[in-house]
Design a protein around this motif. Structure first.
Motif, PDB file in Angstrom:
ATOM      1  N   TYR A 127     -76.613  89.561  41.419  1.00  0.00           N
ATOM      2  CA  TYR A 127     -77.188  88.226  41.650  1.00  0.00           C
ATOM      3  C   TYR A 127     -78.603  88.336  42.212  1.00  0.00           C
ATOM      4  CZ  TYR A 127     -72.220  87.184  41.321  1.00  0.00           C
ATOM      5  OH  TYR A 127     -70.909  87.109  40.904  1.00  0.00           O
ATOM      6  N   ILE A 130     -80.542  85.246  43.032  1.00  0.00           N
ATOM      7  CA  ILE A 130     -80.144  84.527  44.249  1.00  0.00           C
ATOM      8  C   ILE A 130     -80.680  85.236  45.491  1.00  0.00           C
ATOM      9  CG2 ILE A 130     -78.182  83.775  45.657  1.00  0.00           C
ATOM     10  CD1 ILE A 130     -76.572  83.583  43.037  1.00  0.00           C
ATOM     11  N   THR A 265     -67.107  90.140  44.002  1.00  0.00           N
ATOM     12  CA  THR A 265     -67.097  89.078  42.987  1.00  0.00           C
ATOM     13  C   THR A 265     -65.725  88.984  42.357  1.00  0.00           C
ATOM     14  OG1 THR A 265     -69.444  89.299  42.431  1.00  0.00           O
ATOM     15  CG2 THR A 265     -68.030  88.339  40.756  1.00  0.00           C
ATOM     16  N   GLN A 306     -70.827  80.875  40.523  1.00  0.00           N
ATOM     17  CA  GLN A 306     -71.785  80.964  39.413  1.00  0.00           C
ATOM     18  C   GLN A 306     -71.160  80.439  38.131  1.00  0.00           C
ATOM     19  OE1 GLN A 306     -74.549  84.478  38.388  1.00  0.00           O
ATOM     20  NE2 GLN A 306     -72.884  84.741  36.915  1.00  0.00           N
ATOM     21  N   LYS A 314     -77.889  81.438  33.740  1.00  0.00           N
ATOM     22  CA  LYS A 314     -76.941  81.437  34.849  1.00  0.00           C
ATOM     23  C   LYS A 314     -77.379  80.412  35.887  1.00  0.00           C
ATOM     24  CE  LYS A 314     -76.163  86.457  34.510  1.00  0.00           C
ATOM     25  NZ  LYS A 314     -76.305  87.742  35.258  1.00  0.00           N
ATOM     26  N   ALA A 316     -76.098  78.910  39.883  1.00  0.00           N
ATOM     27  CA  ALA A 316     -75.191  79.170  41.002  1.00  0.00           C
ATOM     28  C   ALA A 316     -75.425  78.167  42.126  1.00  0.00           C
ATOM     29  CB  ALA A 316     -75.378  80.589  41.531  1.00  0.00           C
ATOM     30  N   ASN A 318     -74.709  77.880  46.088  1.00  0.00           N
ATOM     31  CA  ASN A 318     -74.340  78.839  47.127  1.00  0.00           C
ATOM     32  C   ASN A 318     -74.889  78.446  48.493  1.00  0.00           C
ATOM     33  OD1 ASN A 318     -77.024  80.771  47.494  1.00  0.00           O
ATOM     34  ND2 ASN A 318     -76.840  79.914  45.427  1.00  0.00           N
TER      35      ASN A 318
END
Length: 343
Positions: A127, A130, A265, A306, A314, A316, A318
Motif C-alpha cells: 500500500y 497510502i 492483509t 481497499q 485502487k 482505500a 483508512n
C-alpha cells in the motif's frame, strides 16, 4: 576500501563484455510508457489543527522503459511531488538506469538506480500509495540514488545484491567529502515465506568541540520476514536500526534510532481486502540529557479497507494515527480516502 574497488572493477568488467555476451538471435527493440498517480482526500481530527481537510496529489510518476538489445534495458522515471523549497509540484529524476542481464544469475544496474533497502518490504506491505514502508517513512533510507548495484541468484531460494551509491538520495548530489554508501542484502524465498537481512554503511566528517573533524560512520541494519498463509492472508514484521545518524544522509555521532513495523492483509476476493499496520519508533538518550533526542518518537496505527474496481485502479478508506511520546505534541488522528491509478 579494497573490497569496494574490487566490486567496481568487477562491474566494469561485466559491462565491458556486454556486447560480446549478446546472443545472435534476432531482436526487435521496443519501449513502453508508464505512469502512476497517488491522490487522496483527508480529514484531520487532530486537536488544534488549522487545516481541517484537503485534497492532495502526493506523487505522480512518469516513466519510459526501452529494451535496447537482448538483456539490455534503459529506464527513466520522473517523480513529481512536493518540494520543501516552496513549489508544490516539482519534477525530480527518480530513475535513469541502464540494466544489463549478464546471465540468468547476474543482473547489473547503474545510473540513478532503485535501492534495495526496503524493496521487498514495500512490495509485501502493498500500500505504497497510502503510506511508505518503515525505512522510507522515517528516514532510514532512500528509494533511489546514484550508483551501481548487482543482483545475484544464488539458488532457487537464495538471492543477494551488493551496491555502491552516493548515499544522499535522488534529490541531492554527492556531498563534498565524496564518500559513498556501501551495502548488501541477502534474501530467502520459499513458497509463501520470505526473509531478508540488509546492512549498509557510510562515513562523513563531523566537527568536534575542539575544532577538529573526525570521520563518523552511519550504518543502517534491517531484518524482515513475511509469510503468505494463503491467497487470503499475509503477515509480516520488520526490525530496523540506524546508528550515528538523524537520517540516512545526515551523520550525527551517538544519535541512534530503531523501530519495529508489523503489517497484515486479509483478502476477501479480487476486489476487496482489509489491512492494518503498527509502527514503533524510538531513539537513544544523549549523554547529559533526560529526554530522548528524537521528538518524533512514538507509535503509529494505520488500518482500512481497499477496493479495486478494475485493473490498475485502487481506492482505500483508512485511518492513520500517530501517538507521540514527547509531552506537548498532540496525537495525530486522520481519516483518508486514497486513490492509485496507473498505466
Amino acid at each position: 576500501m579494497k573490497g569496494k574497488k574490487l566490486f567496481i572493477s568487477a562491474i566494469a568488467l561485466f559491462l565491458g563484455f556486454a556486447a560480446v555476451a549478446q546472443e545472435k538471435s534476432e531482436f526487435t527493440p521496443s519501449g513502453k510508457v508508464n505512469g502512476k498517480v497517488f491522490f487522496n482526500y483527508h480529514y484531520d481530527m487532530t486537536d488544534g489543527e488549522d487545516q481541517e481537510s484537503s485534497f492532495e496529489i502526493k506523487r505522480a510518476y512518469f516513466g519510459y522503459d526501452y529494451n535496447i538489445a537482448k538483456g539490455l534495458k534503459a529506464s527513466i522515471t520522473l517523480d513529481v511531488g512536493k518540494n520543501d523549497g516552496g513549489s508544490d509540484y516539482t519534477a525530480y529524476l527518480k530513475k535513469a538506469q541502464l540494466e544489463w542481464k549478464a546471465s540468468s544469475a547476474v543482473k547489473v544496474s547503474l545510473g540513478m538506480i532503485g535501492t534495495v533497502q526496503f524493496k521487498e518490504q514495500e512490495k509485501f506491505w502493498g500500500y505504497r500509495y497510502i503510506m511508505k514502508s518503515f525505512n522510507d517513512q522515517y528516514g532510514f533510507g532512500s528509494s533511489a540514488d546514484l550508483g551501481i548495484k548487482a543482483n545475484f541468484k544464488l539458488s532457487d531460494a537464495f538471492s543477494a545484491n551488493a551496491f555502491v551509491i552516493n548515499g544522499e538520495g535522488y534529490k541531492k548530489v554527492q556531498d563534498e567529502d565524496g564518500k559513498q554508501r556501501v551495502g548488501a542484502s541477502l534474501i530467502y524465498k520459499n513458497k509463501g515465506f520470505i526473509a531478508k537481512a540488509y546492512v549498509d554503511a557510510n562515513s562523513d566528517k563531523v566537527a568536534q568541540e575542539d575544532g577538529s573533524e573526525d570521520d563518523v560512520t552511519t550504518s543502517a541494519l534491517a531484518f524482515f520476514a513475511g509469510y503468505k498463509f494463503s491467497d487470503k492472508f499475509r503477515l509480516a514484521a520488520e526490525y530496523n536500526m540506524l546508528t550515528n545518524g538523524t537520517k540516512y544522509s545526515r551523520v550525527a555521532e551517538d544519535h541512534d534510532m530503531e523501530g519495529l513495523s508489523v503489517y497484515s492483509t486479509y483478502t476477501f476476493d479480487k476486489k476487496w481486502e482489509i489491512f492494518g499496520r503498527y509502527d514503533y519508533l524510538t531513539s537513544n538518550t544523549l549523554e547529559g540529557e533526560t529526554e530522548k533526542w528524537n521528538a518524533k518518537n512514538g507509535s503509529a496505527i494505520t488500518a482500512g479497507v481497499q477496493y479495486a474496481p478494475v485493473k490498475n485502479v485502487k481506492v482505500a478508506f483508512n485511518y492513520q494515527g500517530f501517538n507521540f511520546k514527547q509531552e506537548g505534541i498532540d496525537t495525530n488522528s486522520l481519516l483518508y480516502v486514497n486513490l492509485e491509478f496507473k498505466f
